[in-house]
Design a protein around this motif. Structure first.
Motif, PDB file in Angstrom:
ATOM      1  N   ALA A  89      81.844  55.356  85.867  1.00  0.00           N
ATOM      2  CA  ALA A  89      82.557  54.024  86.616  1.00  0.00           C
ATOM      3  C   ALA A  89      82.244  53.939  87.637  1.00  0.00           C
ATOM      4  O   ALA A  89      82.051  52.792  88.469  1.00  0.00           O
ATOM      5  CB  ALA A  89      83.934  54.359  86.361  1.00  0.00           C
ATOM      6  N   ALA A  90      81.874  55.055  88.389  1.00  0.00           N
ATOM      7  CA  ALA A  90      81.592  55.002  89.992  1.00  0.00           C
ATOM      8  C   ALA A  90      80.131  54.454  90.171  1.00  0.00           C
ATOM      9  O   ALA A  90      79.985  53.432  90.890  1.00  0.00           O
ATOM     10  CB  ALA A  90      81.691  56.325  90.769  1.00  0.00           C
ATOM     11  N   ARG A  91      79.267  54.997  89.348  1.00  0.00           N
ATOM     12  CA  ARG A  91      77.913  54.487  89.185  1.00  0.00           C
ATOM     13  C   ARG A  91      78.117  52.708  88.810  1.00  0.00           C
ATOM     14  O   ARG A  91      77.481  52.175  89.487  1.00  0.00           O
ATOM     15  CB  ARG A  91      77.188  55.251  88.556  1.00  0.00           C
ATOM     16  N   HIS A  96      81.291  53.424  96.554  1.00  0.00           N
ATOM     17  CA  HIS A  96      81.126  54.281  97.721  1.00  0.00           C
ATOM     18  C   HIS A  96      82.075  55.523  98.031  1.00  0.00           C
ATOM     19  O   HIS A  96      81.651  56.439  98.639  1.00  0.00           O
ATOM     20  CB  HIS A  96      80.869  53.586  99.229  1.00  0.00           C
ATOM     21  N   VAL A  97      83.251  55.166  97.522  1.00  0.00           N
ATOM     22  CA  VAL A  97      84.351  56.201  97.602  1.00  0.00           C
ATOM     23  C   VAL A  97      85.117  56.164  96.352  1.00  0.00           C
ATOM     24  O   VAL A  97      85.564  54.981  95.947  1.00  0.00           O
ATOM     25  CB  VAL A  97      85.149  56.025  98.788  1.00  0.00           C
ATOM     26  N   VAL A  98      85.328  57.468  95.662  1.00  0.00           N
ATOM     27  CA  VAL A  98      86.246  57.570  94.540  1.00  0.00           C
ATOM     28  C   VAL A  98      87.491  58.393  95.331  1.00  0.00           C
ATOM     29  O   VAL A  98      87.458  59.224  95.875  1.00  0.00           O
ATOM     30  CB  VAL A  98      85.594  58.203  93.541  1.00  0.00           C
ATOM     31  N   VAL A  99      88.687  57.717  94.811  1.00  0.00           N
ATOM     32  CA  VAL A  99      89.870  58.296  95.412  1.00  0.00           C
ATOM     33  C   VAL A  99      90.597  58.826  94.092  1.00  0.00           C
ATOM     34  O   VAL A  99      90.874  57.906  93.291  1.00  0.00           O
ATOM     35  CB  VAL A  99      90.890  57.304  96.125  1.00  0.00           C
ATOM     36  N   SER A 100      91.105  59.868  94.087  1.00  0.00           N
ATOM     37  CA  SER A 100      91.737  60.451  92.679  1.00  0.00           C
ATOM     38  C   SER A 100      92.793  61.143  93.094  1.00  0.00           C
ATOM     39  O   SER A 100      93.136  61.502  94.237  1.00  0.00           O
ATOM     40  CB  SER A 100      90.687  61.087  91.819  1.00  0.00           C
ATOM     41  N   ASP A 111      78.908  63.559  96.656  1.00  0.00           N
ATOM     42  CA  ASP A 111      78.088  63.886  95.860  1.00  0.00           C
ATOM     43  C   ASP A 111      77.006  62.793  95.830  1.00  0.00           C
ATOM     44  O   ASP A 111      77.338  61.544  95.233  1.00  0.00           O
ATOM     45  CB  ASP A 111      78.788  63.863  94.157  1.00  0.00           C
ATOM     46  N   GLY A 112      75.794  62.823  96.365  1.00  0.00           N
ATOM     47  CA  GLY A 112      74.877  62.010  96.569  1.00  0.00           C
ATOM     48  C   GLY A 112      75.279  60.788  97.740  1.00  0.00           C
ATOM     49  O   GLY A 112      75.675  61.131  98.664  1.00  0.00           O
ATOM     50  N   ASP A 113      75.587  59.618  97.206  1.00  0.00           N
ATOM     51  CA  ASP A 113      75.881  58.471  97.919  1.00  0.00           C
ATOM     52  C   ASP A 113      77.484  58.448  97.757  1.00  0.00           C
ATOM     53  O   ASP A 113      78.044  57.470  98.530  1.00  0.00           O
ATOM     54  CB  ASP A 113      75.289  57.183  97.575  1.00  0.00           C
ATOM     55  N   VAL A 114      78.099  58.960  97.076  1.00  0.00           N
ATOM     56  CA  VAL A 114      79.551  58.873  96.771  1.00  0.00           C
ATOM     57  C   VAL A 114      80.412  59.949  97.203  1.00  0.00           C
ATOM     58  O   VAL A 114      80.077  61.147  97.089  1.00  0.00           O
ATOM     59  CB  VAL A 114      79.715  58.772  95.145  1.00  0.00           C
ATOM     60  N   LEU A 115      81.214  59.533  98.069  1.00  0.00           N
ATOM     61  CA  LEU A 115      82.287  60.321  98.647  1.00  0.00           C
ATOM     62  C   LEU A 115      83.546  60.441  97.827  1.00  0.00           C
ATOM     63  O   LEU A 115      84.093  59.291  97.333  1.00  0.00           O
ATOM     64  CB  LEU A 115      82.784  59.583 100.100  1.00  0.00           C
TER      65      LEU A 115
END
Length: 152
Positions: A89-91, A96-100, A111-115
């Protein structure tokens, strides 16, 4: 822009957490809310985006989605309760950011380009994990996270 981050309140909205979230331009709740009153109190502070967690049941929770996608200040946020359900889903969303939430463990990692940011649990203490919340300072297409622990 300041985005307040909170998760796993489990029906308990602590005054110190409310004070911390005041002044936010937006608030994101990453699930396990467990009481519609929590959403009402947060929405009185700032525009609110919330997702349904595994403990969010009942008629009030049916209006919540399992994921939400926001574009704020040139930053795309994907909000999900349980990171193990993320899949691609993020890809796919070019987030840019995943909040969980879910784990009750505060986390900031790239992780790579994702915070990835988990503000931890702002609700009842679980085991010896901290009581915490967080914020994202967003501007010029960048997001700077900060996590804060509370006494409890």
């Amino acid at each position: 822009m300041r985005i307040g981050l909170v998760s796993d309140t489990h029906g308990l909205l602590r005054p110190a957490v409310l004070d911390f979230l005041r002044g936010s331009d937006r608030i994101v709740h990453a699930g396990d809310i467990c009481d519609a009153g929590v959403l009402e109190a947060l929405a009185a502070i700032a525009p609110l985006t919330a997702v349904r967690g595994n403990n969010d049941v009942g008629p009030w929770s049916q209006r919540l989605h399992e994921t939400e996608l926001l574009d704020v200040g040139g930053v795309r946020l994907l909000v999900i309760h349980d990171l193990s359900q993320l899949g691609s889903a993020a890809r796919d969303a070019k987030a840019h950011v995943v909040v969980s939430g879910h784990s009750h463990k505060p986390l900031v990692r790239r992780d790579g380009d994702v915070l990835f940011v988990n503000p931890g649990s702002a609700g009842p203490r679980r085991f010896k994990l901290p009581i915490s919340a967080g914020e994202l300072l967003v501007g010029n297409g960048e997001a700077e996270p900060r996590l804060v622990e509370f006494q409890g």
